[in-house]
Scaffold this active site. Structure first.
Site, short mmCIF file in Angstrom:
data_model
loop_
_atom_site.label_atom_id
_atom_site.label_comp_id
_atom_site.label_asym_id
_atom_site.label_seq_id
_atom_site.Cartn_x
_atom_site.Cartn_y
_atom_site.Cartn_z
N LYS A 136 0.87 -1.19 0.00
CA LYS A 136 0.00 0.00 0.00
C LYS A 136 0.89 1.22 0.00
O LYS A 136 2.02 1.18 0.48
CB LYS A 136 -0.87 0.02 1.26
CG LYS A 136 -2.09 0.91 1.14
CD LYS A 136 -3.20 0.20 0.40
CE LYS A 136 -4.46 1.01 0.31
NZ LYS A 136 -5.58 0.20 -0.22
P1 NAD Z 1 -12.83 7.57 -3.43
O1 NAD Z 1 -11.84 8.59 -3.09
O2 NAD Z 1 -13.21 7.36 -4.83
O3 NAD Z 1 -14.18 7.81 -2.59
C1 NAD Z 1 -14.21 7.98 -1.19
C2 NAD Z 1 -15.59 8.49 -0.82
O4 NAD Z 1 -15.68 8.54 0.61
C3 NAD Z 1 -15.86 9.91 -1.33
O5 NAD Z 1 -17.23 10.02 -1.68
C4 NAD Z 1 -15.57 10.77 -0.08
O6 NAD Z 1 -16.24 12.01 -0.11
C5 NAD Z 1 -16.10 9.85 0.99
N1 NAD Z 1 -15.58 10.14 2.32
C6 NAD Z 1 -14.31 10.41 2.69
N2 NAD Z 1 -14.27 10.63 4.01
C7 NAD Z 1 -15.52 10.49 4.48
C8 NAD Z 1 -16.13 10.59 5.74
N3 NAD Z 1 -15.40 10.91 6.82
N4 NAD Z 1 -17.46 10.37 5.85
C9 NAD Z 1 -18.19 10.05 4.77
N5 NAD Z 1 -17.69 9.95 3.54
C10 NAD Z 1 -16.37 10.17 3.40
O7 NAD Z 1 -12.27 6.19 -2.78
P2 NAD Z 1 -12.70 4.71 -3.17
O8 NAD Z 1 -11.73 4.20 -4.13
O9 NAD Z 1 -14.15 4.67 -3.46
O10 NAD Z 1 -12.39 3.96 -1.79
C11 NAD Z 1 -13.35 3.88 -0.73
C12 NAD Z 1 -12.96 2.77 0.21
O11 NAD Z 1 -12.92 1.53 -0.51
C13 NAD Z 1 -11.59 2.90 0.86
O12 NAD Z 1 -11.63 2.31 2.14
C14 NAD Z 1 -10.70 2.07 -0.05
O13 NAD Z 1 -9.52 1.64 0.58
C15 NAD Z 1 -11.64 0.93 -0.35
N6 NAD Z 1 -11.31 0.15 -1.53
C16 NAD Z 1 -11.21 0.75 -2.76
C17 NAD Z 1 -10.93 -0.01 -3.88
C18 NAD Z 1 -10.87 0.56 -5.26
O14 NAD Z 1 -10.79 -0.22 -6.23
N7 NAD Z 1 -10.94 1.86 -5.46
C19 NAD Z 1 -10.72 -1.39 -3.74
C20 NAD Z 1 -10.86 -1.98 -2.48
C21 NAD Z 1 -11.15 -1.19 -1.39
#
Ligand code: NAD
Length: 401
Positions: free
Chosen positions: A130
């Protein structure tokens, strides 16, 4: 509002594991403690020795770099970047790159370790890694983000590579950021599309990668609901976070007949209180125009903390870590929690939810769709092959099933 039940359905007859009898870490609320606690539970079940445990828990390599960036106003700002390679026994490191003010060594180390277990569980030939940069991307221009990303790659490119460590998108990073990483890495090491996944399709990205994590969440939830002899149709769903994962999972669940009636992002939450579902396509348009879900016509505002306590069938945390903790787990009214985010539930919350009969579908399975399709992208790049989207989704289902 009426109480949501799984009408007429029997709970699956499964013996509950006796979590209380296992080693417990005291009060935990950091990503590090979540990972440590879950590892101890698994190690206990597997009967690992102390030596095996220390080998598996010790990160292989941790790198911290300083990243000076000329900002648009002419000033110089120095950001801190990290890349943690937790374990490479099963293949090259694999894990996202995140841009956030919360990025630090502890967060990166925990998420890297979680990737080791996720890639192993999904049985893709990668280890866990990561990375990220401590910054506030919402306050930065595209030019500043590009200069910061490229400088970061210039600092760590020797540790990356198709057979060393392959980054992917995570919080606040996207296909554009992956394209900068590919370009910067390739300019130093020769054209290497397999050095990063989640790229734009035009640059060697895989069809279906953008939706893959959300699609995986729907597959896992659908399989779980089969235990209840229930389809996804008609489930009342709440989603925290409307980024890549949250917006895709909401879109795909809506298409399966779920009623997504409340969502949130970092700016706040929205809810339809008239019993109807949100129109996710219109909501996505609203977010594209305004940058947030808030003020979406026909909805009321709701605090993020209250959103987690709504009466619903399925709660999907899809934002950040540690959002379900001992302070709110006792008040959660969802029947099932599908962990789309990484590490959203603290050990105390896990225990409380378990005692209350609320099922938690764990992150390392529920959100593994992203890394599975990253594996498909990597393998297509190495073979110069192009899969159609139908094949990507079919294979994703097969892996997660
Ligand atoms: P992203 O940046 O696209 O979206 C994050 C979202 O969460 C945004 O809408 C943001 O405004 C919101 N957010 C941030 N802080 C917040 C809070 N305190 N309260 C409410 N909403 C909040 O990120 P993503 O890629 O969608 O990732 C989201 C989660 O999924 C993370 O935990 C990430 O590690 C996990 N994840 C992502 C992927 C991927 O393929 N992108 C894969 C596995 C896991």
């Amino acid at each position: 509002m009426t109480t949501v039940t799984l009408e007429g359905k029997q709970a699956p007859d499964k013996e509950k594991p006796k979590l209380q009898q296992l080693t417990r870490t005291p009060l935990a609320s950091s990503p590090r403690e979540i990972v440590r606690h879950n590892f101890e539970l698994a190690a206990h079940v597997l009967g690992l020795t102390q030596e095996q445990k220390s080998l598996l828990q010790t990160p292989f390599r941790e790198v911290r770099v300083e990243i000076p960036v000329r900002m648009d106003d002419g000033s110089l700002k120095v950001f801190t970047g990290y890349r943690i390679q937790h374990n490479g026994a099963r293949g090259p490191g694999k894990g996202g790159i995140r841009f956030s003010p919360a990025v630090d060594e502890d967060e990166m180390r925990s998420l890297a370790e979680a990737m080791t277990w996720k890639t192993a569980l999904a049985n893709v030939p990668f280890g866990g890694a990561k990375g990220g940069i401590n910054c506030d991307p919402l306050q930065m221009s595209q030019g500043e983000l590009e200069r910061m990303t490229r400088k970061h790659v210039s600092r760590i490119h020797r540790l990356l590579g198709p057979y060393r460590d392959v980054p992917a998108p995570d919080v606040n990073t996207n296909p554009q950021v992956m394209a900068w990483i590919l370009d910067e890495y390739s300019s130093r090491n020769g054209y290497s599309p397999a050095c990063v996944t989640g790229k734009p399709v035009e640059l060697g990205g895989s069809l279906g990668r953008q939706q893959a994590t959300g699609r995986g969440v729907t597959y896992v939830l659908a399989e779980y609901m089969k235990d209840w002899d229930h389809s996804l149709r008609g489930l009342r769903v709440v989603v925290q976070g409307f980024g890549n994962v949250g917006s895709n999972v909401a879109t795909l669940l809506e298409a399966e007949g779920c009623e997504v009636f409340a969502v949130s992002d970092i700016f706040g939450g929205i809810i339809r209180t008239d019993g109807n579902a949100l129109n996710i396509r219109d909501l996505a348009e609203h977010v594209k125009k305004t940058g947030s879900v808030i003020n979406f016509p026909g909805t009321d505002a709701i605090e993020n903390e209250d959103l987690l306590l709504l009466d619903c069938h399925v709660l999907i945390p899809a934002a950040m870590e540690c959002v379900l903790h001992d302070g709110n787990a006792g008040k959660v009214r969802a029947k099932v929690i599908a962990e789309a985010a990484n590490l959203p539930t603290t050990p105390e919350a896990d225990e409380i939810l378990h005692d209350r009969g609320i099922t938690v579908l764990p992150d390392i399975l529920t959100n593994a769709g992203g890394v599975v399709v990253s594996f498909f992208e990597w393998t297509q790049n190495l073979q110069q092959a192009h899969w159609d989207e139908e094949k990507v989704n079919r294979e994703l289902y097969r892996y997660l099933r």
